[in-house]
Design an enzyme around this catalytic site. Structure first.
Site, PDB file in Angstrom:
ATOM      1  N   ASP A 122      45.680  43.706  55.381  1.00  0.00           N
ATOM      2  CA  ASP A 122      46.162  42.950  56.542  1.00  0.00           C
ATOM      3  C   ASP A 122      47.681  42.969  56.716  1.00  0.00           C
ATOM      4  OD1 ASP A 122      46.663  41.464  54.292  1.00  0.00           O
ATOM      5  OD2 ASP A 122      45.748  39.610  54.986  1.00  0.00           O
ATOM      6  N   HIS A 123      48.416  43.038  55.613  1.00  0.00           N
ATOM      7  CA  HIS A 123      49.861  42.856  55.723  1.00  0.00           C
ATOM      8  C   HIS A 123      50.610  44.104  56.190  1.00  0.00           C
ATOM      9  CE1 HIS A 123      49.217  39.084  53.681  1.00  0.00           C
ATOM     10  NE2 HIS A 123      50.501  38.833  53.610  1.00  0.00           N
TER      11      HIS A 123
ATOM     12  N   ASP B 203      48.339  35.091  47.504  1.00  0.00           N
ATOM     13  CA  ASP B 203      49.031  34.817  48.750  1.00  0.00           C
ATOM     14  C   ASP B 203      49.182  33.314  48.841  1.00  0.00           C
ATOM     15  OD1 ASP B 203      49.595  36.408  51.546  1.00  0.00           O
ATOM     16  OD2 ASP B 203      49.264  34.256  51.769  1.00  0.00           O
TER      17      ASP B 203
ATOM     18  N   ARG C 231      55.454  29.846  58.757  1.00  0.00           N
ATOM     19  CA  ARG C 231      56.758  29.968  58.126  1.00  0.00           C
ATOM     20  C   ARG C 231      57.771  30.458  59.130  1.00  0.00           C
ATOM     21  NH1 ARG C 231      55.115  32.428  52.515  1.00  0.00           N
ATOM     22  NH2 ARG C 231      54.583  30.318  51.862  1.00  0.00           N
TER      23      ARG C 231
ATOM     24  N   SER D 148      56.643  32.544  49.346  1.00  0.00           N
ATOM     25  CA  SER D 148      55.463  33.358  49.097  1.00  0.00           C
ATOM     26  C   SER D 148      55.163  33.557  47.614  1.00  0.00           C
ATOM     27  CB  SER D 148      55.640  34.712  49.774  1.00  0.00           C
ATOM     28  OG  SER D 148      55.895  35.702  48.828  1.00  0.00           O
TER      29      SER D 148
ATOM     30  N   ARG E 122      54.795  36.538  46.317  1.00  0.00           N
ATOM     31  CA  ARG E 122      55.082  37.941  45.944  1.00  0.00           C
ATOM     32  C   ARG E 122      55.776  38.005  44.587  1.00  0.00           C
ATOM     33  NH1 ARG E 122      59.086  38.082  51.041  1.00  0.00           N
ATOM     34  NH2 ARG E 122      57.152  37.286  51.890  1.00  0.00           N
TER      35      ARG E 122
HETATM   36  C1  MIC Z   1      53.825  35.372  53.427  1.00  0.00           C
HETATM   37  O1  MIC Z   1      53.250  34.689  54.273  1.00  0.00           O
HETATM   38  O2  MIC Z   1      55.017  35.186  53.103  1.00  0.00           O
HETATM   39  C2  MIC Z   1      53.060  36.450  52.729  1.00  0.00           C
HETATM   40  C3  MIC Z   1      53.598  37.756  53.148  1.00  0.00           C
HETATM   41  O3  MIC Z   1      51.714  36.397  53.116  1.00  0.00           O
HETATM   42  C4  MIC Z   1      53.218  36.228  51.234  1.00  0.00           C
HETATM   43  C5  MIC Z   1      52.630  37.259  50.384  1.00  0.00           C
HETATM   44  C6  MIC Z   1      53.470  38.449  50.144  1.00  0.00           C
HETATM   45  O4  MIC Z   1      54.687  38.409  50.218  1.00  0.00           O
HETATM   46  O5  MIC Z   1      52.877  39.487  49.815  1.00  0.00           O
HETATM   47  C7  MIC Z   1      52.642  34.878  50.784  1.00  0.00           C
HETATM   48  O6  MIC Z   1      52.544  33.978  51.564  1.00  0.00           O
HETATM   49  O7  MIC Z   1      52.365  34.720  49.601  1.00  0.00           O
HETATM   50 FE1  SF4 Z   2      49.742  37.072  56.819  1.00  0.00          FE
HETATM   51 FE2  SF4 Z   2      51.153  35.415  55.235  1.00  0.00          FE
HETATM   52 FE3  SF4 Z   2      51.480  35.451  57.893  1.00  0.00          FE
HETATM   53 FE4  SF4 Z   2      49.279  34.495  56.907  1.00  0.00          FE
HETATM   54  S1  SF4 Z   2      51.321  33.667  56.611  1.00  0.00           S
HETATM   55  S2  SF4 Z   2      49.432  35.863  58.662  1.00  0.00           S
HETATM   56  S3  SF4 Z   2      48.935  35.820  55.160  1.00  0.00           S
HETATM   57  S4  SF4 Z   2      51.953  37.093  56.472  1.00  0.00           S
END
Ligand code: MIC
Ligand code: SF4
Length: 789
Positions: A130-131, A195, A483, A678, A680
């Site tokens: 998805d990302h 995540d 976010r 996140s 990550r």
């Molecule tokens: C996000 O919303 O910041 C992400 C991208 O989904 C991250 C995960 C990532 O950085 O791979 C998260 O929320 O953990």
């Molecule tokens: Fe994807 Fe993270 Fe955004 Fe949700 S908050 S849509 S998991 S990047």
């Protein structure tokens, strides 16, 4: 090779090469068990079979009734008869029912799992693509582009999934959290996901925790999930939502009250009569964004709306099983009558009095009633004109969300109104997309000018290739995501992002300005008519049932012997990992300070996403982004500082590489809530890879702190937060007495100033006895690999 592995043919959702689901848990007992994507009923029943016993043990040991979160935690404790840790202090071992990995993190998880030495996962696991899909044109074109651009990575993930017994959701099948909600989440269950928005499944009553890859690997390799026993924040809901107020406003309000660190280490448990008035997907929205206050997770009790959602998503038998134990899928009745006895903190929200809210920019806790945001923006130099409005993401992309947004669009169309800025819609899953298309809702949105993007993260994670505004133009966007840190959506610090409900996003798109209160203002149509928009109307579930659309799931084959997981040595996207070296037994003496971060230092600041998502499987290449977004406390600049080796000013990642090549270990200094955001783990692996050995901060965000520990870095918290102020650019830091590192034992440290004078100070840490082994072995993974040998 078996055509199962032909990723080019296979990856497109709707490709016809999906093998029959041979590994499916089948039963003759009903339709649900033929469902290859559902959590096996036997597993759900297994949890329910022990629930009553575990609840009884908990009541006996704590000598009081229990909240719902406590019940679920007890039901998943590795050993319920062991001492129960103090809330917020001790750690406990849990056995989650499931693991979910999203593609951006699954790569590094896979690379680590492959060196752990196991043949297959021990707990049901899925990977969700998805990302990595960019938002540039529209759904189909963007998906095709992603399949081309990422084929190497998708191929790798797909073969990794196939060879280790993991379910694989192809690109286009949806955003991890929506797919988990639609298929796997069940009341009273426990899931971990790589995540931070994994708590979305709390909407169905699951303890769903966002973790770094290290925790995921533990569970995938059959070990327990070690978690600090959370404190409990109770949110008591009364009344019911009406008009423009929606579930999003509950969490926007909670975020405003608790701030981005206010939920740290806590489970937010919703209770009270208002819960039953909110739909399952509305509850998921609220739990999803609990990540923004740092909460371990959030959850709602099981109720008829949860059951209705389970039934609508082909899980009748799970709903029946949950109905049979419903009394234990909510808090004991005493909790509502005397919440102070059970929760560490209580928030009361009367849903009937909730106003539509909008939070931002730059931080998800900067809350404003929609009626006030226009004037706030004018007084704070933020443009009121909206350049782009975005509906969707894992937070707000349910059927109900889209029906509400579409109802506003229909009303607007009937009055000749169209969006006055770009309007982008991201369905959360293929199932939602297909259903809203069938029911004419996409057409309603398109009629006011919306463009539909692929079912993926896209603009939510910097995968947005914008061409609608100049790259340096100060501009305002509104979205229904969770976010809104700077640079989050389009990689531009000049974009000011606000988060709100999909309803308000659409209303703002029609008005084109933040200076608009849909509850009282009118929008003037091109022909000069003043239109007062109707408040949104939604349907929680589709009357005609869900349409699954193109089925995007691939079962792992039964015969996995011939599957080869390929990592090309010349790839720029994937790189095999080498284990980090063990601790050499010496104290860290005279460490240069690579950087001292000022203010917010989220994982987006430490390891940005957007264009860097490309290198999530290549530790060396992604390390070129290390700390690029961090504000240097000595200069106020972002991403650069003075190299302690030669005094030159350089980007932080170059300094880190320079130190590492010279074999000089270093430390970094953070402010409050370091590593917020996140899960990550690149934000922990990159510093480790470049020779960082300790991060000293005023405080840490939970997931990031664990990630650092797992990668063998010391996260140290100043015992006296004022120590932060004492640290200067040319100081050297010593971390002493490491051979005596023990739980609860403070760590003596020292600053050596450039004139040779020394200042002693003390830090605390949260390592448990087992976790200290990670540090000694070099990483948690090294400990696992050792056990496999
Ligand atoms: C996000 O919303 O910041 C992400 C991208 O989904 C991250 C995960 C990532 O950085 O791979 C998260 O929320 O953990
Ligand atoms: Fe994807 Fe993270 Fe955004 Fe949700 S908050 S849509 S998991 S990047």
């Amino acid at each position: 090779m078996h055509n199962y592995l032909d990723v080019k043919k296979m990856n497109r959702v709707g490709g016809n090469a999906v093998p029959p689901p041979t590994g499916t848990v089948r039963s003759k007992r009903g339709p649900q068990m033929d469902e290859p994507t559902a959590t096996p009923l036997a597993q759900v029943k297994g949890v329910y079979a022990r629930l009553a016993d575990r609840v009884a043990i908990g009541r006996r040991r704590l000598g009081r009734p229990l909240t719902f979160a406590e019940k679920v935690l007890l039901a998943h404790l590795h050993d319920p008869e062991r001492e129960l840790p103090q809330r917020g202090q001790g750690y406990a071992d849990f056995e989650p029912d499931r693991v979910a990995l999203q593609d951006a993190l699954a790569q590094i998880v896979a690379l680590q799992f492959m060196i752990a030495g196991l043949g297959e996962v021990r707990v049901p696991t899925t990977i969700h693509c998805d990302h990595l899909i960019q938002a540039q044109v529209a759904a189909a074109a963007d998906l095709d582009a992603a399949l081309d651009a990422n084929s190497e990575v998708y191929d790798f993930l797909r073969t990794f999934a196939a060879s280790y017994g993991i379910g694989f959701w192809k690109p286009g099948s949806g955003i991890i959290h929506q797919v988990v909600l639609e298929n796997y989440a069940f009341p009273g269950g426990m899931i971990i996901g790589t995540d931070s928005h994994t708590p979305n499944a709390g909407g169905l009553g699951m303890v769903a925790v966002g973790v770094g890859g290290g925790d995921a690997i533990d569970v995938m390799t059959g070990q327990s999930f070690n978690l600090r026993w959370p404190t409990l924040i109770g949110v008591r809901l009364t009344g019911s939502l009406s008009g423009w107020a929606s579930p999003k406003d509950v969490i926007l309000t909670v975020a405003g009250r608790l701030t981005v660190a206010g939920g740290t280490g806590a489970i937010v448990e919703y209770f009270g009569p208002g819960c039953e008035t909110i739909t399952a997907t509305g509850k998921a929205t609220i739990c999803n964004m609990g990540a923004e206050i740092g909460a371990t997770t959030s959850l709602f009790p099981f109720d008829p709306k949860t059951a209705a959602y389970l039934r609508a998503t082909r899980r009748e038998e799970v709903a029946d099983a949950a109905d049979a134990v419903a009394g234990d899928l909510r808090a004991d009745p005493e909790v509502d009558g005397d919440p102070e006895r059970f929760f560490d903190q209580i928030i009361e929200i009367d849903l009937s009095r909730l106003e539509p809210m909008i939070n931002g920019p730059d931080s998800p806790d900067l809350a404003h009633p929609v009626s006030e945001v226009g004037s706030w923006a004018r007084h704070n130099g933020v443009p009121t004109r909206i350049s782009s409005a975005l509906v969707g993401s894992c937070t707000n992309s349910s059927y109900e969300d889209i029906t509400r947004a579409a109802s506003i669009a229909r009303d607007a169309s009937a009055h000749g109104l169209r969006a006055r800025c770009q309007l982008l819609v991201t369905p959360g899953s293929e199932q939602v997309r297909a259903t809203i298309e069938r029911d004419g809702l996409l057409a309603d949105l398109e009629a006011i000018g919306a463009t539909v993007l692929a079912n993926a993260c896209g603009p939510c994670i910097g995968q947005w290739q914008r061409s609608d505004v100049e790259s340096t133009a100060l501009n305002t966007i509104v979205n229904s995501y969770n976010r809104n840190f700077p640079m989050r959506n389009d990689g531009r610090a000049t974009t000011k992002a606000f988060v709100t409900s999909p309803d308000v996003v659409v209303a703002f798109a029609l008005a084109g300005t933040l200076d608009f209160d849909p509850t009282s203002d009118t929008v003037t149509s091109d022909s000069g008519v003043a239109v007062r928009l109707h408040s949104p109307v939604g349907e929680d579930l589709p009357a005609r049932g869900f349409d699954r659309g193109e089925f995007g799931f691939v079962m792992p084959p039964e015969d996995r012997s011939r599957i080869e997981v390929v990592v090309s040595p010349t790839s720029e996207r994937l790189q095999r990992l080498a284990p980090f070296p063990p601790w050499n037994g010496a104290d860290f003496v005279g460490l240069p300070v690579l950087l001292k971060a000022k203010g917010k230092c989220t994982t987006d600041h430490i390891s940005a996403a957007g264009r860097w998502l490309r290198y999530r499987g290549h530790l060396e290449n992604i390390s070129a982004n290390l700390f690029l977004g961090v504000i240097n406390a000595f200069t106020g600049d972002a991403g650069a500082g003075r190299d302690p080796l030669d005094g030159q000013v350089r980007p932080f990642p170059d300094i880190a590489a320079h130190l590492s090549n010279a074999g000089v270990p270093w430390c970094a200094v953070g402010d409050e809530n370091y590593g917020e955001g996140s899960s990550r783990e690149h934000a922990a692996m990159e510093p480790r890879y470049r020779g960082g050995v300790a991060i000293l901060a005023r405080s840490f965000a939970r997931i990031h702190e664990t990630n650092l520990k797992k990668q063998g870095i010391l996260p140290l918290t100043f015992s006296d937060p004022r120590t932060y102020d004492l640290i200067e650019e040319e100081d050297r830091i010593s971390v002493l007495d490491l051979a005596a590192l023990a739980p609860e034992r403070p760590v003596p440290c020292q600053i050596t100033k450039s004139d040779g004078s020394q200042v002693a100070f003390e830090c605390r840490h949260t390592f448990s006895a087992e976790q200290i082994e990670w540090f000694i072995a070099g990483s948690a993974l090294n400990v696992i690999a050792r056990q496999q040998r």
